[in-house]
Motif scaffolding. Structure first.
Motif, PDB file in Angstrom:
ATOM      1  N   TYR A 112       1.109  -0.833   0.005  1.00 26.98           N
ATOM      2  CA  TYR A 112       0.297   0.578   0.324  1.00 26.98           C
ATOM      3  C   TYR A 112       0.969   0.571   0.037  1.00 26.98           C
ATOM      4  CZ  TYR A 112      -4.098  -2.899   1.965  1.00 26.98           C
ATOM      5  OH  TYR A 112      -5.092  -4.182   1.523  1.00 26.98           O
ATOM      6  N   LYS A 135      -4.239   0.508  -2.355  1.00 28.94           N
ATOM      7  CA  LYS A 135      -3.212  -1.120  -2.816  1.00 28.94           C
ATOM      8  C   LYS A 135      -2.667  -0.732  -4.196  1.00 28.94           C
ATOM      9  CE  LYS A 135      -5.387  -4.279  -1.101  1.00 28.94           C
ATOM     10  NZ  LYS A 135      -6.589  -5.845  -1.737  1.00 28.94           N
ATOM     11  N   GLY A 140      -8.233   6.011  -6.089  1.00 27.64           N
ATOM     12  CA  GLY A 140      -8.963   5.744  -4.619  1.00 27.64           C
ATOM     13  C   GLY A 140      -8.842   4.227  -5.544  1.00 27.64           C
ATOM     14  N   PRO A 141      -9.131   2.907  -5.372  1.00 32.05           N
ATOM     15  CA  PRO A 141     -10.128   3.490  -3.272  1.00 32.05           C
ATOM     16  C   PRO A 141      -8.898   3.472  -2.897  1.00 32.05           C
ATOM     17  CG  PRO A 141      -9.879   1.279  -3.714  1.00 32.05           C
ATOM     18  CD  PRO A 141      -9.981   1.700  -5.391  1.00 32.05           C
ATOM     19  N   THR A 142      -9.931   4.130  -1.446  1.00 31.61           N
ATOM     20  CA  THR A 142      -8.600   4.256  -0.075  1.00 31.61           C
ATOM     21  C   THR A 142      -9.126   3.102   1.146  1.00 31.61           C
ATOM     22  OG1 THR A 142      -9.496   6.906   0.533  1.00 31.61           O
ATOM     23  CG2 THR A 142      -7.641   6.739  -0.885  1.00 31.61           C
ATOM     24  N   ALA A 143      -8.176   3.269   2.197  1.00 32.61           N
ATOM     25  CA  ALA A 143      -8.386   2.544   3.172  1.00 32.61           C
ATOM     26  C   ALA A 143      -7.973   2.931   4.121  1.00 32.61           C
ATOM     27  CB  ALA A 143      -8.405   1.293   2.743  1.00 32.61           C
ATOM     28  N   ALA A 168      -9.615  -1.952   7.366  1.00 36.81           N
ATOM     29  CA  ALA A 168      -9.534  -2.140   5.919  1.00 36.81           C
ATOM     30  C   ALA A 168     -10.133  -3.602   5.912  1.00 36.81           C
ATOM     31  CB  ALA A 168      -8.407  -1.735   4.800  1.00 36.81           C
ATOM     32  N   PRO A 181      -9.151  -3.086   0.076  1.00 37.40           N
ATOM     33  CA  PRO A 181      -9.482  -2.074  -1.310  1.00 37.40           C
ATOM     34  C   PRO A 181      -9.085  -2.746  -2.537  1.00 37.40           C
ATOM     35  CG  PRO A 181      -7.593  -1.144  -0.035  1.00 37.40           C
ATOM     36  CD  PRO A 181      -8.146  -2.273   0.469  1.00 37.40           C
ATOM     37  N   ASP A 182      -9.483  -2.674  -3.668  1.00 41.63           N
ATOM     38  CA  ASP A 182      -8.757  -3.200  -4.568  1.00 41.63           C
ATOM     39  C   ASP A 182      -7.937  -2.592  -5.104  1.00 41.63           C
ATOM     40  OD1 ASP A 182     -11.443  -4.271  -5.052  1.00 41.63           O
ATOM     41  OD2 ASP A 182     -12.883  -3.399  -6.516  1.00 41.63           O
TER      42      ASP A 182
END
Length: 362
Positions: A112, A132, A207-210, A215, A240-241
């Motif tokens: 990440y 990610k 994004g996407p964020t976590a 998460a 996340p993706d």
């Protein structure tokens, strides 16, 4: 009922001497330059944030999920230089005794990034918004951490090619699943490094964020997962993706192959080129012609050249009587198909011309 393999694996690991004290991130290597990290509780000028122990994080909702045991409110004194597209290698070792390879071999690895919004030495990880950029699981029942770290090899990934310039936390995480058949059995090993990316365009991370913690859940399919009774099942990566600019990242998983890289250009097309004559020896000739929609000019007869538009990659299947080369677009260029052996008329490979890069051999 648990299988014999499951029982044996859990039994063996349970009686290893404190599982060799588990382990920690020893160093990162960026474009060939090493950046050593501290041992647990060792004060060291480093780009890697120190952890308190080599033991795993077990509480998926605890603050240690951000950067490791005791590192949530800790920073490092240095920052490692990087650039968009840099190669980054992570070397993990067992906690004790020194010099022992990473002990585990079952479970994914995930990477990440989070912007420090300024100086990373003043940025705490609990406030980070992570994206990610890489994930790797298993292929042919072998997990990547088993084929790299467990054998004393680093794991290597590539930073996104269009990563904006700035200061970032780079969070690399190993999830060990040898005991994850029950809730709470997964072991997490996150580690954070401070990097400074130069040469990239201005902008922010997509994004996407976590957040960590937050998460993951202890009951996520990729966290509570029986890796021994589900050897043929696709592994569901937690979190996340992949971020939009990391879609071409390493994704080792039997039923989740890596996405094809994309430059996001709506004009991308995939013309095809078909070999219409196959030489019987290396001295023979191969006459190729583009399909009408490829936009390429007709080649001169027997000149071994396929002229196409925006060539990047050529892939073909030599088992076919008339191999078809699939050409992905990229930039105006020329590509050739030439024999590589006089012993077999079917051995062909793409030949680089000008800026063409052949990414796969056939």
């Amino acid at each position: 009922m648990k299988s014999f393999a499951t029982i044996l694996a859990v039994f063996s690991l349970s009686f290893a001497p404190a599982v060799l004290a588990h382990g920690h991130l020893k160093k990162i290597t960026i474009d060939g330059t090493d950046f050593p990290g501290p041992e647990p509780q060792q004060q060291l000028d480093s780009a890697i944030r120190m952890v308190d122990t080599s033991d795993p994080v077990k509480d998926v909702n605890g603050p240690d999920m951000s950067c490791g045991a005791g590192a949530a409110n800790r920073t490092a004194t240095l920052s490692a230089d990087a650039k968009p597209g840099s190669s980054v290698s992570f070397t993990w070792v067992s906690g004790a005794p020194p010099g022992i390879n990473w002990i585990h071999n079952v479970g994914p690895m995930l990477t990440y990034l989070a912007s420090c919004n300024g100086d990373c030495s003043k940025f705490q990880s609990l406030g980070a918004e992570w994206v990610k950029i890489d994930e790797t699981g298993r292929t042919n029942e072998e997990w990547t951490q088993g084929t790299t770290l467990n054998k004393g090899l680093p794991y290597t990934m590539t930073l996104p090619a269009d990563l904006p310039a700035g200061n970032y936390l780079l969070r690399h995480e190993i999830i060990s699943l040898q005991g994850a058949q029950a809730v709470g059995g997964a072991e997490f090993y996150p580690a954070c490094s401070q990097i400074t990316v130069s040469g990239g365009a201005k902008g922010s991370l997509p994004g996407p964020t976590a957040s960590f913690p937050g998460a993951y859940s202890a009951t996520d399919p990729g966290i509570k997962f029986d890796a021994f009774d589900n050897k043929d099942a696709p592994y569901p990566f937690p979190g996340p993706d992949l971020a939009g600019f990391a879609k071409g990242a390493n994704v080792a998983n039997d039923s989740n192959p890596s996405p094809s890289p994309s430059n996001g250009n709506a004009e991308n097309v995939t013309p095809s080129v078909t070999a219409t004559s196959i030489p019987t020896t290396a001295s023979g000739t191969t006459t190729c012609s583009p399909t009408p929609d490829s936009g390429a000019a007709d080649p001169a007869p027997n000149d071994n050249i396929v002229t196409v538009t925006k060539v990047v990659t050529i892939v073909a299947d030599p088992a076919q009587a008339n191999p078809t080369a699939t050409v992905s677009t990229g930039s105006n260029d020329e590509a050739a198909i030439t024999p590589v052996s006089t012993s077999s008329p079917d051995e062909y490979r793409p030949k680089r011309r000008s800026r063409v890069m052949a990414r796969r051999y056939f």
